[in-house]
Design a protein around this motif. Sequence first.
Motif, mmCIF file in Angstrom:
data_model
loop_
_atom_site.group_PDB
_atom_site.id
_atom_site.type_symbol
_atom_site.label_atom_id
_atom_site.label_comp_id
_atom_site.label_asym_id
_atom_site.label_seq_id
_atom_site.Cartn_x
_atom_site.Cartn_y
_atom_site.Cartn_z
ATOM 1 N N ALA A 136 34.295 8.061 -2.764
ATOM 2 C CA ALA A 136 32.668 7.587 -0.929
ATOM 3 C C ALA A 136 31.637 8.570 -2.185
ATOM 4 O O ALA A 136 30.842 8.215 -0.843
ATOM 5 N N ASN A 137 31.457 9.725 -2.539
ATOM 6 C CA ASN A 137 31.262 10.079 -2.923
ATOM 7 C C ASN A 137 29.383 8.919 -3.513
ATOM 8 O O ASN A 137 28.038 9.115 -3.325
ATOM 9 N N VAL A 138 30.079 8.676 -4.384
ATOM 10 C CA VAL A 138 29.295 6.976 -5.164
ATOM 11 C C VAL A 138 28.998 5.766 -3.927
ATOM 12 O O VAL A 138 27.686 5.415 -4.255
ATOM 13 N N GLU A 139 29.788 5.848 -2.960
ATOM 14 C CA GLU A 139 29.811 4.956 -1.823
ATOM 15 C C GLU A 139 28.103 5.110 -0.525
ATOM 16 O O GLU A 139 27.322 4.639 -0.474
ATOM 17 N N VAL A 140 27.916 6.460 -0.825
ATOM 18 C CA VAL A 140 27.593 6.965 0.000
ATOM 19 C C VAL A 140 25.867 7.264 -0.693
ATOM 20 O O VAL A 140 24.544 6.109 -0.175
ATOM 21 N N LYS A 141 25.545 7.427 -1.602
ATOM 22 C CA LYS A 141 24.183 7.105 -2.517
ATOM 23 C C LYS A 141 24.347 5.922 -2.564
ATOM 24 O O LYS A 141 23.255 5.151 -2.825
ATOM 25 N N MET A 142 25.303 4.614 -2.918
ATOM 26 C CA MET A 142 24.671 3.672 -2.694
ATOM 27 C C MET A 142 24.130 3.121 -1.467
ATOM 28 O O MET A 142 22.958 1.828 -1.394
ATOM 29 N N LEU A 143 24.801 3.186 -0.351
ATOM 30 C CA LEU A 143 24.247 2.895 0.754
ATOM 31 C C LEU A 143 22.823 3.265 1.207
ATOM 32 O O LEU A 143 22.003 3.236 1.465
ATOM 33 N N ILE A 144 22.639 4.909 0.844
ATOM 34 C CA ILE A 144 21.142 5.697 1.039
ATOM 35 C C ILE A 144 20.500 4.102 0.116
ATOM 36 O O ILE A 144 19.021 4.897 0.856
ATOM 37 N N GLU A 145 21.196 4.429 -1.113
ATOM 38 C CA GLU A 145 19.651 3.495 -1.923
ATOM 39 C C GLU A 145 19.084 2.294 -1.144
ATOM 40 O O GLU A 145 17.840 1.875 -1.156
ATOM 41 N N HIS A 146 20.414 1.901 -1.251
ATOM 42 C CA HIS A 146 19.482 0.183 -0.259
ATOM 43 C C HIS A 146 19.070 0.349 0.842
ATOM 44 O O HIS A 146 18.435 -0.514 1.182
ATOM 45 N N PHE A 147 19.750 1.046 1.521
ATOM 46 C CA PHE A 147 19.669 0.708 3.214
ATOM 47 C C PHE A 147 18.298 2.019 3.546
ATOM 48 O O PHE A 147 17.831 1.581 4.377
ATOM 49 N N ALA A 148 18.099 2.999 2.792
ATOM 50 C CA ALA A 148 16.950 4.123 3.503
ATOM 51 C C ALA A 148 16.478 3.652 2.357
ATOM 52 O O ALA A 148 15.106 4.464 1.645
ATOM 53 N N GLY A 149 16.344 2.401 1.297
ATOM 54 C CA GLY A 149 15.523 2.718 0.207
ATOM 55 C C GLY A 149 14.867 4.922 -0.724
ATOM 56 O O GLY A 149 13.776 4.797 -0.772
ATOM 57 N N TYR A 150 16.458 4.741 -0.694
ATOM 58 C CA TYR A 150 16.127 6.588 -1.231
ATOM 59 C C TYR A 150 15.919 5.680 -2.587
ATOM 60 O O TYR A 150 17.467 6.141 -2.401
ATOM 61 N N SER A 151 15.736 7.009 -3.092
ATOM 62 C CA SER A 151 16.445 6.823 -4.994
ATOM 63 C C SER A 151 16.791 8.107 -5.522
ATOM 64 O O SER A 151 16.171 9.180 -4.890
ATOM 65 N N VAL A 152 17.275 8.268 -6.999
ATOM 66 C CA VAL A 152 17.363 9.540 -7.186
ATOM 67 C C VAL A 152 16.062 10.265 -7.620
ATOM 68 O O VAL A 152 15.783 11.489 -7.809
ATOM 69 N N LYS A 153 15.211 9.139 -8.134
ATOM 70 C CA LYS A 153 13.832 10.113 -7.947
ATOM 71 C C LYS A 153 13.074 10.500 -6.865
ATOM 72 O O LYS A 153 12.591 11.664 -7.069
ATOM 73 N N ASP A 154 13.871 9.941 -6.151
ATOM 74 C CA ASP A 154 13.293 10.724 -4.794
ATOM 75 C C ASP A 154 13.669 11.816 -4.475
ATOM 76 O O ASP A 154 13.256 12.413 -3.818
ATOM 77 N N ILE A 155 14.916 12.275 -5.137
ATOM 78 C CA ILE A 155 15.876 13.564 -4.307
ATOM 79 C C ILE A 155 14.936 14.005 -5.442
ATOM 80 O O ILE A 155 14.988 15.714 -4.941
ATOM 81 N N LEU A 156 15.082 13.757 -6.745
ATOM 82 C CA LEU A 156 14.804 14.489 -7.614
ATOM 83 C C LEU A 156 13.161 15.499 -7.157
ATOM 84 O O LEU A 156 12.877 17.025 -7.976
ATOM 85 N N LEU A 157 11.970 14.762 -6.566
ATOM 86 C CA LEU A 157 11.163 15.762 -5.513
ATOM 87 C C LEU A 157 10.767 15.677 -5.391
ATOM 88 O O LEU A 157 9.649 16.439 -4.278
ATOM 89 N N GLY A 158 12.656 15.664 -4.186
ATOM 90 C CA GLY A 158 12.938 16.886 -3.174
ATOM 91 C C GLY A 158 12.158 16.142 -2.012
ATOM 92 O O GLY A 158 12.070 16.611 -0.933
ATOM 93 N N LYS A 159 11.630 14.776 -1.783
ATOM 94 C CA LYS A 159 11.458 13.853 -0.798
ATOM 95 C C LYS A 159 12.407 14.339 0.699
ATOM 96 O O LYS A 159 13.676 14.100 0.473
ATOM 97 N N LYS A 160 12.153 14.450 1.703
ATOM 98 C CA LYS A 160 12.673 14.414 2.094
ATOM 99 C C LYS A 160 13.254 13.037 3.408
ATOM 100 O O LYS A 160 12.872 11.538 3.439
ATOM 101 N N LEU A 161 15.015 12.833 3.600
ATOM 102 C CA LEU A 161 15.436 11.801 4.134
ATOM 103 C C LEU A 161 14.723 11.582 5.878
ATOM 104 O O LEU A 161 15.107 12.510 6.178
ATOM 105 N N GLU A 162 14.433 10.680 5.992
ATOM 106 C CA GLU A 162 14.277 10.851 7.626
ATOM 107 C C GLU A 162 15.318 10.288 8.304
ATOM 108 O O GLU A 162 16.141 9.679 7.835
ATOM 109 N N GLN A 163 15.320 10.778 9.210
ATOM 110 C CA GLN A 163 16.978 10.839 10.350
ATOM 111 C C GLN A 163 17.220 9.524 11.079
ATOM 112 O O GLN A 163 18.590 9.198 10.722
ATOM 113 N N ASP A 164 16.555 8.446 11.089
ATOM 114 C CA ASP A 164 16.208 7.409 11.949
ATOM 115 C C ASP A 164 17.284 6.416 10.208
ATOM 116 O O ASP A 164 18.310 5.317 10.941
#
Length: 283
Positions: A21-49
């Motif tokens: 489930a953890n891996v899959e949510v990561k895949m969904l976030i990457e794909h549908f929110a365009g949010y990568s591991v790099k963004d996490i490392l840079l502390g970028k905030k994931l928007e609510q929408d």
Amino acid sequence: MTTIQEIVKILIDAGIEPNEANVEVKMLIEHFAGYSVKDILLGKKLEQDKLDAVKEKAVQRAKTREPIQYIIGYADFMGEKYIVNPSVLIPRDETEILVRKAIEIINNNNLKFALDVGTGSGCIACSVAKHTDCRVIGLDISSDALNTALDNASRLNLYNKAIFRKSDIFSNVKPSEKFDIIISNPPYIPVAQMESLQPEIKYEPTEALFTEDDKGVNFYSRISSEAPKILNACGFLIYEIGMGQSEAVHNIMVKSGFENIEIIKDLSGTDRVILGQISTRTQ
Ligand code: GLN
């Protein structure tokens, strides 16, 4: 406010294993929110929408149990992304063992022509073409699968090295064509087991997974008996196999004239890959 933990819980509550489930949510976030591991490392905030869009996909996944790879349209294999859809089997991690061994044999023996029987998404044919000097022909009975394989080969710039052809096993292989190695991950689950499998399997092509016989070895018999006719001298045959099938497939290969049989286990200790070399006496 939607949180990532809440999305993971939606999947766990649907019966999906927590790690998965953890891996899959990561895949969904990457794909549908365009949010990568790099963004996490840079502390970028994931928007609510964006998080809400991801949640919607998780709800769909939880409700239907459609495989995550079909929902996002891609599967990871051998460090590449492959297009997948319900006309092709989703590449499995264990199949990398088959591919790595095939690549090793090809490179050690300087082989030039390979055949991939039941190519599906083309992930085996493309990986072999990418990591060796071999020209690979991928065969499949399904036109939709072949279109997907072709898309994958084009995306990876392999269209000259990995080519695809419609064929029921070797029905469209010309008698004059000879290969140095035949690779196959054929269907090997006895159809009687269908109902006992995870719900995700129902989305995958039946003809890529199931066999009519109760041992699941039909395709090994068909391929092994025909393979000697199209293999060059000392050519190799290498298969992925299912749990408990190594002895039966070993016997089938020996009966068809293969020797130097080797079996490789997967990480869980299950016999997963079997290979042999055609005896010069057979040809
Ligand atoms: N390993 C796959 C599974 O268990 C089966 C792949 C196959 O039949 N070739 O789902």
